[in-house]
Design an enzyme around this catalytic site. Structure first.
Site, mmCIF file in Angstrom:
data_model
loop_
_atom_site.group_PDB
_atom_site.id
_atom_site.type_symbol
_atom_site.label_atom_id
_atom_site.label_comp_id
_atom_site.label_asym_id
_atom_site.label_seq_id
_atom_site.Cartn_x
_atom_site.Cartn_y
_atom_site.Cartn_z
ATOM 1 N N SER A 106 1.001 -36.408 -48.502
ATOM 2 C CA SER A 106 0.346 -35.111 -48.634
ATOM 3 C C SER A 106 1.349 -34.035 -49.042
ATOM 4 O O SER A 106 1.969 -34.142 -50.095
ATOM 5 C CB SER A 106 -0.384 -34.776 -47.336
ATOM 6 O OG SER A 106 -1.289 -33.724 -47.532
ATOM 7 N N ASP A 250 -1.522 -29.529 -53.551
ATOM 8 C CA ASP A 250 -0.433 -30.326 -52.997
ATOM 9 C C ASP A 250 -0.400 -31.675 -53.725
ATOM 10 O O ASP A 250 -1.250 -31.939 -54.584
ATOM 11 C CB ASP A 250 -0.581 -30.453 -51.482
ATOM 12 C CG ASP A 250 -1.841 -31.177 -51.054
ATOM 13 O OD1 ASP A 250 -2.784 -31.267 -51.868
ATOM 14 O OD2 ASP A 250 -1.903 -31.650 -49.900
ATOM 15 N N ASP A 252 -1.310 -34.717 -53.187
ATOM 16 C CA ASP A 252 -2.454 -35.639 -53.184
ATOM 17 C C ASP A 252 -3.775 -34.915 -53.434
ATOM 18 O O ASP A 252 -4.839 -35.520 -53.384
ATOM 19 C CB ASP A 252 -2.508 -36.455 -51.890
ATOM 20 C CG ASP A 252 -2.885 -35.627 -50.678
ATOM 21 O OD1 ASP A 252 -2.476 -34.442 -50.607
ATOM 22 O OD2 ASP A 252 -3.580 -36.155 -49.780
ATOM 23 N N ASP A 254 -5.700 -32.604 -51.954
ATOM 24 C CA ASP A 254 -6.763 -32.296 -50.997
ATOM 25 C C ASP A 254 -6.649 -30.866 -50.455
ATOM 26 O O ASP A 254 -7.518 -30.415 -49.714
ATOM 27 C CB ASP A 254 -6.823 -33.325 -49.856
ATOM 28 C CG ASP A 254 -5.562 -33.354 -48.994
ATOM 29 O OD1 ASP A 254 -4.599 -32.615 -49.286
ATOM 30 O OD2 ASP A 254 -5.542 -34.134 -48.024
#
Length: 463
Positions: A106, A250, A252, A254
């Site tokens: 993340s 970010d 990833d 999300d």
């Protein structure tokens, strides 16, 4: 220690010693634990798992280890390659798969990676399921498949395009309405998969895209957590380009943050507020965020005639509360938008489309939109305690001290005062209490935090 095992997965730094860092052996062990659990949970002969990763430097190595381990257990794998967390989440049910693994740490820096685990709905596992996987990892009692029963790998690199199509097909997203405006948007993809997915979506919506750090090399050009102190380059670029706004995600994809047209942060907390404002204006319903998120969502929800509820911190807790309360939108104050019409997972692509619809219909600038919302300011501090102190007893003492106020104890102690709030949570890994406050000025938020810290010290005999 930089290997963190929790019910939501395993994360750690690459290299170093086994059981202290995320080494190849740790990746294999945890993948085997998940696969072993899934075989018992699904209770069927042939299983399929979807795997995707962000662009971080260790991603391909970890992915090869995880995929081969699942194949060794006799599980078929659909390999999405470079992907995003929400893309893997939507792929699991579309592929009728039995589960999924996202390889991403993340917002953590480049030396970190992680295995995030999904069920057959493409949603994160609950606490009980996560605990079973941790127990299996401790035992290391795995039963691998015979040579004729090994799993098979199917590669499918089309899912970011499919994800974009799924967003465009949402009933509250009208590409033609957005195209008429002709937005100019700067995108900071932090050199990960968001640098591919977000521009794809924006171009489908007729926007002129200025790319900043959108080459998915995994060499993050700044700290990948989308906070103000890390985003000087895009704030400057938005003004230079005379763009309508900027988008930051970010690694990833999300979490979603916006930069206003004047180069100022829109505020991660207000990403959810703006998206909810749009959705609630079209569909009557309720909202959910976590206890540490801004009160502004409650204000906007009540303005539209809905009911707001707060969940314990953590995406799985927010999703559970959303399902229980039939919330039509929710998420977390870190820029995580959960829109069940799409899927129960934080999704920056969905958030981007909803935000563009709001701007297209409302008109004006992003700075003007931000100014139209209730203005709150947060303080995030912590107090370090000696290991022998009973943190639970301290929190209970604070609960009793403020028992005549509106108090929640579902996740630490959250005290809602008429004009502000404070949320006290203990860390699971160190003897500290985290103190989050929110008020109508930054000084008021800081002062409330300092007052509560003094009170905790007094109760603990540290003052």
């Amino acid at each position: 220690m930089t290997l963190i095992k929790s019910i939501s997965g395993i994360r750690g730094t690459i290299g170093g010693k086994t059981n202290n860092n995320l080494t190849p052996l740790d990746a294999v062990k945890f993948a085997a634990s998940y696969g072993t659990w899934l075989k018992a949970y699904a209770n069927k002969d042939k299983l399929t798992v979807v795997i995707g990763r962000d662009a971080r430097l260790s991603g391909e190595m970890i992915q090869n280890l995880v995929v081969s381990t699942l194949v060794g257990l006799g599980i078929d794998v659909i390999d999405l390659g470079l992907s995003t967390t929400p893309t893997v989440e939507i792929a699991v049910p579309l592929e009728k798969a039995d589960g999924g693994i996202i390889l991403t740490a993340s917002h953590n820096p480049k030396q970190w990676n992680a295995l995030k685990l999904l069920n057959e709905k493409g949603e994160f596992l609950d606490a009980e399921q996560g605990a079973k996987i941790l127990a299996l990892a401790e035992k290391e009692d795995f039963d691998f498949a015979e040579v004729d029963d090994l799993g098979e790998i199917t590669k499918n690199d089309s899912y970011m395009d499919i994800h974009v199509d799924e967003v465009l097909a949402l009933p509250l997203v009208d590409a033609e309405v957005i195209k008429k405006v002709g937005f100019k948007v700067v995108v900071d993809g932090v050199n990960s998969s968001g640098g591919i997915a977000i521009p794809k979506l924006l171009e489908e919506l007729g926007a002129e895209v200025v790319k900043l750090y959108c080459d998915p090399t995994g060499h993050f050009p700044h700290n990948p957590e989308p906070l103000k102190e890390h985003l000087g380059d895009i704030c400057k670029k938005v003004v230079e380009e005379k763009a309508d706004f900027g988008i930051v995600v970010d690694p990833d994809v999300d979490r979603l943050a916006f930069i206003s047209n004047d180069g100022e942060m829109f505020g991660e907390e207000y990403t959810l507020v703006a998206c909810a404002d749009y959705v609630l204006g079209k569909t009557k319903g309720n909202t959910v965020s976590n206890l540490s998120s801004s009160r502004a969502l409650r204000d906007v929800t009540e303005k539209h005639g809905g009911t707001y509820e707060a969940a314990a911190v953590g995406e799985v807790n927010v999703v559970a509360k959303m399902k229980a309360n039939k919330a039509i939108i929710g998420g977390e104050g870190n820029g995580g938008i959960i829109y069940p019409e799409s899927h129960y997972g934080r999704d920056a692509l969905v958030g981007t489309a909803l935000f563009l619809m709001l701007m297209a219909e409302r008109g004006g600038t992003v700075a003007e939109l931000r100014a139209s919302y209730p203005s709150y300011f947060m303080s995030k501090k912590k107090i370090e305690l000696t290991p022998e102190l009973d943190v639970d007893a301290l929190l209970e003492a604070m609960h009793q001290k403020y028992k005549d106020e509106e108090v929640s104890i579902i996740d630490g102690v959250k005290i809602d005062f008429p004009e502000n709030w404070v949320h006290l949570r203990k860390s699971n890994t160190e003897p500290i209490i985290r103190i989050y406050t929110e008020a109508k000025t930054q000084d008021a938020a800081n002062n409330l935090a300092d007052r509560i810290i003094d009170e905790i010290k007094e109760v603990a005999g540290l003052s």
